[in-house]
Design an enzyme around this catalytic site. Structure first.
Site, PDB file in Angstrom:
ATOM      1  N   ARG A  95       0.417  -1.499   0.032  1.00 54.54           N
ATOM      2  CA  ARG A  95      -0.016  -0.240  -0.243  1.00 54.54           C
ATOM      3  C   ARG A  95       0.924   1.487   0.109  1.00 54.54           C
ATOM      4  O   ARG A  95       0.566   2.197  -0.366  1.00 54.54           O
ATOM      5  CB  ARG A  95      -1.139   0.155   1.149  1.00 54.54           C
ATOM      6  CG  ARG A  95      -1.921   1.468   1.240  1.00 54.54           C
ATOM      7  CD  ARG A  95      -2.435   1.664  -0.264  1.00 54.54           C
ATOM      8  NE  ARG A  95      -2.894   0.510  -1.031  1.00 54.54           N
ATOM      9  CZ  ARG A  95      -3.603   0.878  -2.138  1.00 54.54           C
ATOM     10  NH1 ARG A  95      -2.677   1.713  -3.044  1.00 54.54           N
ATOM     11  NH2 ARG A  95      -3.721  -0.305  -2.753  1.00 54.54           N
ATOM     12  N   LYS A 130       1.679  24.708  -4.374  1.00 55.05           N
ATOM     13  CA  LYS A 130       0.218  24.160  -3.879  1.00 55.05           C
ATOM     14  C   LYS A 130       0.223  22.930  -4.160  1.00 55.05           C
ATOM     15  O   LYS A 130      -0.170  21.994  -4.832  1.00 55.05           O
ATOM     16  CB  LYS A 130      -0.664  23.952  -5.399  1.00 55.05           C
ATOM     17  CG  LYS A 130      -1.504  26.332  -5.183  1.00 55.05           C
ATOM     18  CD  LYS A 130      -2.755  26.843  -5.911  1.00 55.05           C
ATOM     19  CE  LYS A 130      -2.631  27.688  -5.915  1.00 55.05           C
ATOM     20  NZ  LYS A 130      -3.866  28.239  -6.362  1.00 55.05           N
ATOM     21  N   LYS A 162       3.832  39.393  -4.869  1.00 52.61           N
ATOM     22  CA  LYS A 162       2.435  39.402  -4.843  1.00 52.61           C
ATOM     23  C   LYS A 162       1.960  40.858  -4.345  1.00 52.61           C
ATOM     24  O   LYS A 162       2.173  41.377  -3.479  1.00 52.61           O
ATOM     25  CB  LYS A 162       1.879  38.249  -4.005  1.00 52.61           C
ATOM     26  CG  LYS A 162       2.576  36.642  -4.745  1.00 52.61           C
ATOM     27  CD  LYS A 162       2.440  35.297  -3.960  1.00 52.61           C
ATOM     28  CE  LYS A 162       0.968  35.282  -4.734  1.00 52.61           C
ATOM     29  NZ  LYS A 162       0.562  33.738  -4.904  1.00 52.61           N
ATOM     30  N   GLU A 191       3.449  39.690  -9.349  1.00 50.54           N
ATOM     31  CA  GLU A 191       1.965  39.558  -9.672  1.00 50.54           C
ATOM     32  C   GLU A 191       1.028  40.946 -10.492  1.00 50.54           C
ATOM     33  O   GLU A 191       1.424  42.084  -9.797  1.00 50.54           O
ATOM     34  CB  GLU A 191       1.828  39.020  -8.694  1.00 50.54           C
ATOM     35  CG  GLU A 191      -0.335  38.452  -8.644  1.00 50.54           C
ATOM     36  CD  GLU A 191      -1.020  38.138  -7.551  1.00 50.54           C
ATOM     37  OE1 GLU A 191      -2.239  37.527  -7.782  1.00 50.54           O
ATOM     38  OE2 GLU A 191       0.089  38.442  -7.004  1.00 50.54           O
ATOM     39  N   ASP A 212      -2.062  37.664 -13.303  1.00 58.14           N
ATOM     40  CA  ASP A 212      -3.358  36.252 -12.681  1.00 58.14           C
ATOM     41  C   ASP A 212      -4.541  37.344 -13.227  1.00 58.14           C
ATOM     42  O   ASP A 212      -4.882  37.928 -12.913  1.00 58.14           O
ATOM     43  CB  ASP A 212      -3.181  37.367 -11.252  1.00 58.14           C
ATOM     44  CG  ASP A 212      -4.009  36.272 -10.205  1.00 58.14           C
ATOM     45  OD1 ASP A 212      -4.221  35.163 -10.701  1.00 58.14           O
ATOM     46  OD2 ASP A 212      -4.604  36.639  -9.248  1.00 58.14           O
TER      47      ASP A 212
END
Length: 276
Positions: A95, A130, A162, A191, A212
């Site tokens: 597994r 992510k 950002k 960004e 973005d």
């Protein structure tokens, strides 16, 4: 990788390090042969990691033979690798090995779909941060296997300015100046959400612009305004069926967080061969 594998096995085996079912039902001396078989079409990634799971779980007593390499396209029913050794060890490792192999192969398969969609456009698909905690290096490896490119490994190797950084610092130029002064050798990405921001960022010296949630029409305006002074990355709300449309705007990259946060696994199983 060995540390990761050891932790993953410990999670499955508990404080006593015991596979209670296999130990109770299978003699310690029994050996068997098993095949890792694709249950669906896709791209394989993580074979060496799966092999390491069997090695660690068995103390080196399982022989691993891979018939293909990472990056290979497989069809349902294809045998990816064969393992032979103590049956208890094969089933104990099963597994954990499959969890990693199926996960990485799923990322590679999903990435390959994007890479194929961008063939001939001049644009490349990128991953993001992510990722599954603890699996970033492996998941980003799977992206490369699938034909994608790694954007950055973390918060340390590329400076990404950002919206919140711009607000806290007092604007694009101020944020860029502070980053460049602190880290003169790092790539700096900014960004942007408008043509004006894109121009401001590139005139400040940005190497890379993160465009973005822009429409294809707005991206074309940015491409024209930047005129090759920085690399351009489209991100936000991108879908596979519109990948070529966004690539046609002239951007260099399409950034897709779903490569690592939403890829379904590639179904792979371990089938013991029938005993004679």
């Amino acid at each position: 990788m060995r540390d990761l594998v050891e932790r993953a096995l410990a999670e499955d085996l508990g404080p006593d390090g015991l596979d209670v079912t296999s130990v109770a039902t299978i003699p310690a001396t029994q050996t068997d042969v098993g095949d890792l078989v694709a249950r669906a079409d896709g791209v394989v990634a993580g074979l060496d990691v799966a092999a390491l799971v069997f090695e660690v779980a068995s103390g080196g007593a399982v022989a691993w033979t891979a018939g293909i390499k990472d990056g290979a396209r497989v069809r349902r029913g294809d045998v990816l690798a064969t393992v032979e050794g103590p049956t208890r060890a094969l089933l104990t490792a099963e597994r954990t090995a499959l969890n990693l192999l199926c996960r990485l192969s799923g990322v590679a398969t999903h990435t390959r779909a994007w890479a194929d969609a961008l063939t001939g456009t001049g644009a490349t698909v990128l991953d993001t941060r992510k990722t599954t905690p603890g699996l970033r290096a492996l998941e980003k490896y799977a992206v490369r296997v699938g034909g994608g490119t790694n954007k950055r490994m973390g918060l340390y190797d590329v400076a990404m300015i950002k919206d919140n950084h711009k607000l806290a610092a007092g604007g694009v130029a101020a944020a860029y100046g502070r980053v460049r002064a602190a880290h003169p050798d790092l790539t700096v990405e900014v960004e942007v959400t408008t043509v004006a921001e894109a121009v401001e960022a590139v005139e400040a010296g940005a190497d890379f612009l993160l465009c973005d949630n822009m429409s294809p029409e707005l991206l074309r305006e940015v491409v024209e305004a930047v005129a090759g002074r920085a690399e351009l990355e489209a991100t936000g709300g991108l879908t596979l069926d519109r990948a070529a449309e966004y690539a046609a705007t002239g951007v260099d990259y399409l950034s897709v967080g779903a490569l690592t946060h939403s890829s379904p696994i590639l179904d792979i199983a371990l089938d013991l061969r029938p005993r004679s």
